[in-house]
Structure formats: structure tokens, C-alpha cells
Design a protein around this motif. Structure first.
Motif, PDB file in Angstrom:
ATOM      1  N   ILE A   1       3.873 -12.184  18.382  1.00  0.00           N
ATOM      2  CA  ILE A   1       3.570 -10.793  18.023  1.00  0.00           C
ATOM      3  C   ILE A   1       2.088 -10.610  17.739  1.00  0.00           C
ATOM      4  CG2 ILE A   1       5.902 -10.167  17.246  1.00  0.00           C
ATOM      5  CD1 ILE A   1       4.954 -10.728  14.363  1.00  0.00           C
TER       6      ILE A   1
ATOM      7  N   VAL B   1      -1.792  -9.533  18.651  1.00  0.00           N
ATOM      8  CA  VAL B   1      -2.269  -8.308  19.301  1.00  0.00           C
ATOM      9  C   VAL B   1      -2.330  -8.521  20.821  1.00  0.00           C
ATOM     10  CG1 VAL B   1      -3.604  -7.373  17.359  1.00  0.00           C
ATOM     11  CG2 VAL B   1      -4.706  -8.974  18.947  1.00  0.00           C
TER      12      VAL B   1
ATOM     13  N   GLU C   1      -9.037 -10.043   7.234  1.00  0.00           N
ATOM     14  CA  GLU C   1      -7.829  -9.820   8.028  1.00  0.00           C
ATOM     15  C   GLU C   1      -6.608 -10.031   7.141  1.00  0.00           C
ATOM     16  OE1 GLU C   1      -6.531 -11.109  12.358  1.00  0.00           O
ATOM     17  OE2 GLU C   1      -6.486 -12.861  11.030  1.00  0.00           O
TER      18      GLU C   1
ATOM     19  N   GLY D   1      -2.772 -10.748   7.565  1.00  0.00           N
ATOM     20  CA  GLY D   1      -1.751 -11.138   8.547  1.00  0.00           C
ATOM     21  C   GLY D   1      -2.347 -11.993   9.646  1.00  0.00           C
ATOM     22  N   THR D   2      -2.212 -13.337   9.531  1.00  0.00           N
ATOM     23  CA  THR D   2      -2.899 -14.280  10.420  1.00  0.00           C
ATOM     24  C   THR D   2      -2.053 -14.697  11.617  1.00  0.00           C
ATOM     25  OG1 THR D   2      -3.812 -15.216   8.368  1.00  0.00           O
ATOM     26  CG2 THR D   2      -4.247 -16.418  10.424  1.00  0.00           C
ATOM     27  N   LEU D   3      -0.758 -14.941  11.378  1.00  0.00           N
ATOM     28  CA  LEU D   3       0.148 -15.565  12.356  1.00  0.00           C
ATOM     29  C   LEU D   3      -0.464 -16.901  12.816  1.00  0.00           C
ATOM     30  CD1 LEU D   3       2.904 -15.157  13.723  1.00  0.00           C
ATOM     31  CD2 LEU D   3       1.735 -13.958  15.569  1.00  0.00           C
TER      32      LEU D   3
ATOM     33  N   SER E   1      -5.755 -13.131  16.669  1.00  0.00           N
ATOM     34  CA  SER E   1      -6.727 -12.055  16.401  1.00  0.00           C
ATOM     35  C   SER E   1      -7.901 -12.572  15.579  1.00  0.00           C
ATOM     36  CB  SER E   1      -6.054 -10.869  15.705  1.00  0.00           C
ATOM     37  OG  SER E   1      -5.368 -11.292  14.551  1.00  0.00           O
TER      38      SER E   1
ATOM     39  N   TYR F   1       1.024 -15.361   4.321  1.00  0.00           N
ATOM     40  CA  TYR F   1       1.923 -15.888   3.297  1.00  0.00           C
ATOM     41  C   TYR F   1       2.903 -16.940   3.796  1.00  0.00           C
ATOM     42  CZ  TYR F   1       6.315 -13.239   4.096  1.00  0.00           C
ATOM     43  OH  TYR F   1       7.485 -12.745   4.592  1.00  0.00           O
TER      44      TYR F   1
ATOM     45  N   HIS G   1       3.042 -20.652   9.444  1.00  0.00           N
ATOM     46  CA  HIS G   1       2.046 -19.910  10.223  1.00  0.00           C
ATOM     47  C   HIS G   1       0.640 -20.381   9.842  1.00  0.00           C
ATOM     48  CE1 HIS G   1       4.978 -16.250  10.774  1.00  0.00           C
ATOM     49  NE2 HIS G   1       5.540 -17.393  11.060  1.00  0.00           N
TER      50      HIS G   1
ATOM     51  N   GLY H   1      -0.686 -17.111   0.799  1.00  0.00           N
ATOM     52  CA  GLY H   1       0.014 -16.406  -0.275  1.00  0.00           C
ATOM     53  C   GLY H   1       0.250 -14.962   0.100  1.00  0.00           C
ATOM     54  N   ALA H   2       1.019 -14.267  -0.746  1.00  0.00           N
ATOM     55  CA  ALA H   2       1.266 -12.844  -0.498  1.00  0.00           C
ATOM     56  C   ALA H   2      -0.065 -12.101  -0.558  1.00  0.00           C
ATOM     57  CB  ALA H   2       2.234 -12.290  -1.535  1.00  0.00           C
TER      58      ALA H   2
ATOM     59  N   ASP I   1      -2.637  -6.144   9.529  1.00  0.00           N
ATOM     60  CA  ASP I   1      -1.629  -6.467  10.551  1.00  0.00           C
ATOM     61  C   ASP I   1      -0.512  -7.326   9.959  1.00  0.00           C
ATOM     62  OD1 ASP I   1      -0.457  -6.507  13.068  1.00  0.00           O
ATOM     63  OD2 ASP I   1      -1.742  -8.100  13.844  1.00  0.00           O
ATOM     64  N   ALA I   2      -0.169  -7.125   8.687  1.00  0.00           N
ATOM     65  CA  ALA I   2       0.912  -7.912   8.066  1.00  0.00           C
ATOM     66  C   ALA I   2       2.156  -7.022   7.919  1.00  0.00           C
ATOM     67  CB  ALA I   2       0.436  -8.486   6.740  1.00  0.00           C
ATOM     68  N   ASP I   3       2.936  -7.233   6.859  1.00  0.00           N
ATOM     69  CA  ASP I   3       4.187  -6.495   6.661  1.00  0.00           C
ATOM     70  C   ASP I   3       3.922  -4.988   6.538  1.00  0.00           C
ATOM     71  OD1 ASP I   3       2.828  -7.429   4.376  1.00  0.00           O
ATOM     72  OD2 ASP I   3       4.553  -7.013   3.103  1.00  0.00           O
TER      73      ASP I   3
ATOM     74  N   TYR J   1      -2.223  -1.977   1.258  1.00  0.00           N
ATOM     75  CA  TYR J   1      -3.366  -2.643   1.906  1.00  0.00           C
ATOM     76  C   TYR J   1      -4.510  -1.657   2.126  1.00  0.00           C
ATOM     77  CZ  TYR J   1       0.031  -6.380   2.836  1.00  0.00           C
ATOM     78  OH  TYR J   1       0.972  -7.375   2.698  1.00  0.00           O
TER      79      TYR J   1
END
Ligand code: SAH
Ligand code: DHB
Ligand code: MG
Length: 213
Positions: free
Chosen positions: A36, A38, A60, A62-64, A68, A87, A91, A113-114, A133-135, A142
Motif C-alpha cells: 500500500i 504510494v 513522515e 506512516g513508514t511501511l 515513500s 508503530y 514494518h 511507536g504510535a 499516510d498512517a491510520d 495528525y
């Protein structure tokens, strides 16, 4: 190529991806990570925004596996840095390894972390560009942090703000879609932001772009 899409056409002219990034993308499912990241046209657009804003400090959320992050890090000047928040430990582990393999460990700092908790430890910092780009349910939160952590001229970008059209379908009122709809209203209603949507994924989804003024 008879089945070539306009995305394929654009990406063949203006690639954002090289063999290393393609390899990281191909490895993700085997490691149990969702694909997922970009899309390539959004990656190129993120690079364009970094260059245009003369960004040196990027945040940033949301790293995954770092797709990105790597794309943005490559567009930064030599002294540019990215802090990326993730988090999920699995990942984070894959992403850190990818930063290393891409030769970018010196430019990228991953904080595990969160995100809403890690953001409090950044309250004395200023960023030239924030990419959310996270939850999706936490996008409004954010945005509040992004507004605190930026300066006049900074850019705030967010992925998935149309979510396959869910934000205009009232029957899809799950908490994540609500978060995105609230985020979109918040950027649109903020007099200190000048914002627009940039369609991605053949216009099924979009990035939001806001400049702080
Ligand atoms: N920006 C990446 C894709 C991110 S996918 C790219 O384009 O390459 C979303 C990521 O956000 C996932 O890795 C997920 O684990 C992470 N995430 C979800 N909720 C989070 C939270 N509360 N805090 C930090 N990261 C979170
Ligand atoms: C999801 C998250 C994303 O950031 C994305 O680009 C696509 C899907 C998801 O959580 O399903
Ligand atoms: Mg996304």
C-alpha cells in the motif's frame, strides 16, 4: 503495449522508481507487508514538492517498508533529513533494513511507536514538509500536530484523502472514512492553509496538498 494505462505512460516518461525500489516493493508481500505504498506518480509528485519547497527537514507519519521515505530522501539536499513514524515493529524492521540498503541510514530516522505519542516528543521541532499516510481515523489529530510543527511556507501533504470515493458516499461512514472527511474539511476551512487535491491512482484516490501561509 495495448493495455498501457495513462499511469504507465506517465511513469515511463517520468520514473520515480529504480530497480532497488522495485525490489523493495516486490519483497514486501513475502515479508507479510501490504503493498500500500504510494503509487509511482505520487512518489514523483512528493519529490517535486520537496524540490519546490526547498525542504531540508521532512516529517513522515506512516513508514511501511520505507518506499515513500526513500523517494523523499533522494530528493532532499545533502544535509536534508527525514523523521518517519511507524508503530508496527515488523514494518519498522524491514524499513530500517531498506534505508541501509539504499545508503540512506544517515538521512532517515525511524521512530517506532504510535505516531500521536511520538509527535509529542517533536514539539520543539519545525519541518518544511509533513507527509501524513498512517491510520486514517487519526488524520485530524495528525493535522493538528502538522500545524504546530510547521512554519509559513511549509507544505502539509496527505495520502488517500478520497479513499476510492468513500468520502462522498454517506453509507461508508466507518471511522477511517470519517477521519478523512474531517481532515478534508479541516484543511478546507483553515484560513492559514491554501489547499487542493491532486488525483492519484487513475483518480480513484488523491493526495491533499496544503501550503502554510
Ligand atoms: N508512506 C508509506 C505507506 C504507509 S502505509 C509509503 O507510501 O511507502 C501506513 C503505515 O502506517 C503502515 O505501515 C502502518 O503500520 C502505519 N501506522 C498505522 N497506524 C499507525 C500509528 N497510529 N502510528 C504510526 N504508524 C501507524
Ligand atoms: C491503506 C492505507 C494507505 O496508506 C494506502 O495508501 C492504501 C490503503 C489501508 O490501510 O488500507
Ligand atoms: Mg497511503
Amino acid at each position: 503495449m495495448p493495455d498501457q494505462t495513462l499511469s504507465d505512460y506517465a511513469n515511463s516518461l517520468f520514473p520515480a522508481e529504480d530497480t532497488l525500489l522495485r525490489q523493495f516493493k516486490d519483497e514486501a508481500p513475502a515479508a507479510g507487508l501490504p503493498e500500500i505504498q504510494v503509487p509511482e506518480e505520487a512518489a514523483r509528485f512528493l519529490q517535486m514538492m520537496i524540490v519546490l519547497s526547498n525542504s531540508r527537514r521532512v516529517l513522515e507519519i506512516g513508514t511501511l517498508f520505507g518506499y515513500s521515505t526513500i523517494v523523499m530522501a533522494r530528493a532532499l539536499p545533502d544535509d536534508g533529513t527525514i523523521i518517519t513514524l511507524e508503530y508496527d515493529p515488523k514494518h519498522a524492521e524491514v524499513a530500517r533494513r531498506n534505508f541501509d540498503r539504499a545508503g540512506l541510514s544517515g538521512k532517515v530516522e525511524l521512530r517506532l511507536g504510535a505516531a500521536l505519542e511520538n509527535l509529542t516528543s517533536l514539539s520543539n521541532e519545525k519541518f518544511d514538509l509533513v507527509f501524513i499516510d498512517a491510520d486514517k481515523r487519526n488524520y485530524p489529530g495528525y493535522l493538528e500536530w502538522a500545524l504546530k510543527l510547521t512554519h509559513v511556507g511549509s507544505l502539509i501533504l496527505a495520502d488517500n484523502v478520497w479513499r476510492d470515493g468513500a468520502v462522498i458516499r454517506p453509507e461508508e461512514d466507518d471511522v477511517d472514512t470519517q477521519g478523512l472527511a474531517a481532515f478534508n474539511q479541516a484543511i478546507a476551512g483553515n484560513p492559514n492553509l491554501f489547499s487542493t487535491f491532486v488525483p492519484t491512482r487513475e483518480a480513484a484516490d488523491a493526495l491533499s496538498v496544503s501550503v502554510v501561509r
